[in-house]
Design an enzyme around this catalytic site. Structure first.
Site, short mmCIF file in Angstrom:
data_model
loop_
_atom_site.label_atom_id
_atom_site.label_comp_id
_atom_site.label_asym_id
_atom_site.label_seq_id
_atom_site.Cartn_x
_atom_site.Cartn_y
_atom_site.Cartn_z
N GLY A 56 0.80 -1.22 0.00
CA GLY A 56 0.00 0.00 0.00
C GLY A 56 0.84 1.27 0.00
N GLU A 75 7.74 6.19 -8.45
CA GLU A 75 8.95 5.51 -7.98
C GLU A 75 10.12 5.93 -8.84
OE1 GLU A 75 8.96 1.20 -7.59
OE2 GLU A 75 6.96 1.34 -6.72
N ARG A 170 -0.73 -10.73 -9.31
CA ARG A 170 -0.55 -9.60 -10.23
C ARG A 170 0.78 -9.70 -10.98
NH1 ARG A 170 -4.62 -5.86 -9.37
NH2 ARG A 170 -5.47 -5.71 -7.25
N TYR A 213 -1.37 -0.84 6.60
CA TYR A 213 -2.22 -0.65 5.41
C TYR A 213 -3.69 -0.89 5.80
CZ TYR A 213 -4.67 -2.16 1.17
OH TYR A 213 -5.60 -2.31 0.16
N GLN A 261 -5.13 0.44 -9.42
CA GLN A 261 -5.85 0.36 -8.14
C GLN A 261 -5.89 1.70 -7.43
OE1 GLN A 261 -2.79 -2.50 -7.15
NE2 GLN A 261 -3.22 -2.63 -9.34
N VAL A 262 -4.79 2.46 -7.53
CA VAL A 262 -4.69 3.68 -6.73
C VAL A 262 -5.56 4.81 -7.29
CG1 VAL A 262 -2.75 5.03 -7.65
CG2 VAL A 262 -2.89 4.59 -5.21
N ASN A 267 -10.82 1.69 -0.83
CA ASN A 267 -11.82 0.62 -0.76
C ASN A 267 -11.27 -0.58 -0.01
OD1 ASN A 267 -10.59 -1.38 -2.83
ND2 ASN A 267 -10.50 0.63 -3.84
N1 LIG Z 1 -7.51 3.08 -3.50
C1 LIG Z 1 -7.09 1.96 -2.89
N2 LIG Z 1 -7.82 1.38 -1.91
C2 LIG Z 1 -7.42 0.24 -1.32
N3 LIG Z 1 -6.26 -0.39 -1.62
C3 LIG Z 1 -5.49 0.15 -2.59
C4 LIG Z 1 -5.85 1.34 -3.25
N4 LIG Z 1 -4.88 1.65 -4.13
C5 LIG Z 1 -3.96 0.67 -4.05
N5 LIG Z 1 -4.32 -0.23 -3.12
C6 LIG Z 1 -3.66 -1.51 -2.82
O1 LIG Z 1 -2.27 -1.41 -2.56
C7 LIG Z 1 -1.63 -2.62 -3.00
C8 LIG Z 1 -0.37 -2.26 -3.78
O2 LIG Z 1 0.63 -1.87 -2.89
P1 LIG Z 1 1.88 -0.98 -3.33
O3 LIG Z 1 1.39 0.28 -3.90
O4 LIG Z 1 2.81 -0.87 -2.16
O5 LIG Z 1 2.58 -1.85 -4.45
S1 LIG Z 1 4.00 -1.55 -5.11
O6 LIG Z 1 5.02 -2.13 -4.24
O7 LIG Z 1 4.17 -0.11 -5.27
O8 LIG Z 1 3.93 -2.28 -6.41
C9 LIG Z 1 -2.62 -3.37 -3.89
O9 LIG Z 1 -3.04 -4.55 -3.21
P2 LIG Z 1 -3.60 -5.83 -4.01
O10 LIG Z 1 -4.94 -5.43 -4.58
O11 LIG Z 1 -3.75 -6.88 -2.96
O12 LIG Z 1 -2.65 -6.15 -5.10
C10 LIG Z 1 -3.72 -2.36 -4.07
O13 LIG Z 1 -5.01 -2.90 -4.23
#
Ligand SMILES: Nc1ncnc2c1ncn2[C@@H]1O[C@H](COP(=O)(O)OS(=O)(=O)O)[C@@H](OP(=O)(O)O)[C@H]1O
Length: 313
Positions: A56, A75, A170, A213, A261-262, A267
């Site tokens: 996260g 990044e 993923r 997270y 996702q971001v 959610n």
């Molecule tokens: N808006 C929002 N709400 C809830 N959760 C969210 C959101 N945006 C990112 N995520 C979740 O963050 C997970 C990705 O983590 P990172 O950003 O640290 O990944 S990375 O290391 O930069 O690739 C990834 O988890 P997974 O879904 O389990 O893959 C994302 O779903």
């Protein structure tokens, strides 16, 4: 006699002094950028966000990017790279050679600090508080804190089962994690988070803040208030509505795995997506393979943990 000599000397020097001052004023008027001169980032507050990949970190930085006074950005990738090179340079054998050549720890700190500082500053817009989000850079948090004495760190913590599930489904390649072996992945998660968490504890709560997270997702307002207090900046409602600022204050790279996702509002979708993913035999020896889960307060006994009960760190 001595006073008279002093006054004569002052009379000679004064015109040069006034002339130099005049030149300096002219330079500042002609080149307005000189007025914006700032000391190097090594002597200013800066924030590093990281954690085990898929914890996260992108969401965290996007929420902060929405704040008018903060800029993190994409990044950089080169920051963890140069930190690993620094570690290589200082391995026994190399280190003696470097010391003999005068390339001391201090010289390396200044050189690497200048490189990292410039990358952070110049890869995005200016802001009161600049920040970097390169998840694995936090493995070198203690050295970063030596190079950037005014730096603060946010360490994202996430249930290792969820991070490992995320990397596998993923297809996120991360050095040291073997996506064909779930047990190896959990063990590698354990090793990485143990190193980061111990460093965070070593630096102390004024410098390093661990953030779950799961808590960020379940109670964003409370968590963001805590983070804002830690950073000593004013609260901005924007941080709770990051999705409204995508493409504006928040730049996302199409090549990052979290971008899709971001973009969304906070959610709960990813909280327990991992449930049912690991074989029972592996779940039965979780405390052996990944003892950090229990140390961080994650329930390793229940089929589906309740994240409402995570401890206050
Ligand atoms: N808006 C929002 N709400 C809830 N959760 C969210 C959101 N945006 C990112 N995520 C979740 O963050 C997970 C990705 O983590 P990172 O950003 O640290 O990944 S990375 O290391 O930069 O690739 C990834 O988890 P997974 O879904 O389990 O893959 C994302 O779903």
């Amino acid at each position: 006699m001595r006073w008279g000599g002093g006054i004569r000397c002052l009379k000679r020097v004064l015109p040069f002094g006034i002339f130099s001052l005049f030149c300096l004023i002219l330079i500042f008027l002609k080149f307005p950028k000189c007025k914006e001169w700032q000391p190097s980032l090594m002597h200013r507050p800066v924030l590093f966000i990281g954690g085990v990949p898929r914890s996260g970190t992108t969401l965290m930085r996007a929420m902060l990017d929405a704040h008018p006074d903060v800029r993190c950005g994409e990044e950089t990738r080169v920051i963890p790279n140069i930190l690993s090179m620094l570690m290589q340079w200082e391995k026994e054998g190399h280190k003696r050679l470097l010391d003999l050549a005068g390339v001391t720890r201090n010289v390396l700190n200044n050189a690497v600090g200048a490189f990292i500082g410039i990358v952070i500053e110049q890869h995005g817009d200016k802001a009161e508080l600049l920040c970097d989000k390169d998840p694995l850079a936090l493995k070198m948090m203690i050295r970063l804190s030596e190079i950037f004495p005014k730096a603060k760190f946010i360490l994202m913590l996430r249930d290792g089962r969820a991070s490992v599930h995320s990397m596998i489904v993923r297809k996120v390649p991360v050095t040291g994690f073997d996506r064909t072996n779930k047990e190896q992945m959990l063990s590698q998660w354990n090793k990485t988070i143990a190193q980061m968490y111990n460093s965070c504890e070593f630096l102390g709560p004024e410098i390093c803040l661990p953030v779950y997270y799961e808590k960020l997702i379940l109670s964003p307002k409370e968590q963001m208030q805590k983070i804002i207090n830690f950073l000593e900046i004013d609260f901005s409602q924007n941080v709770l509505e990051h999705h409204k600022h995508i493409g504006d204050e928040i730049r996302l790279s199409p090549r990052e795995f979290s971008t899709s996702q971001v973009k969304n509002k906070i959610n709960h979708d990813a909280l327990d997506a991992w449930v049912g993913f690991f074989p029972d035999e592996l779940l039965a020896k979780l405390d052996e393979v990944a003892p950090m889960l229990t140390k961080l307060g994650y329930d390793t006994k229940r089929y589906k943990p309740n994240y409402e009960n995570l401890p206050i760190l």
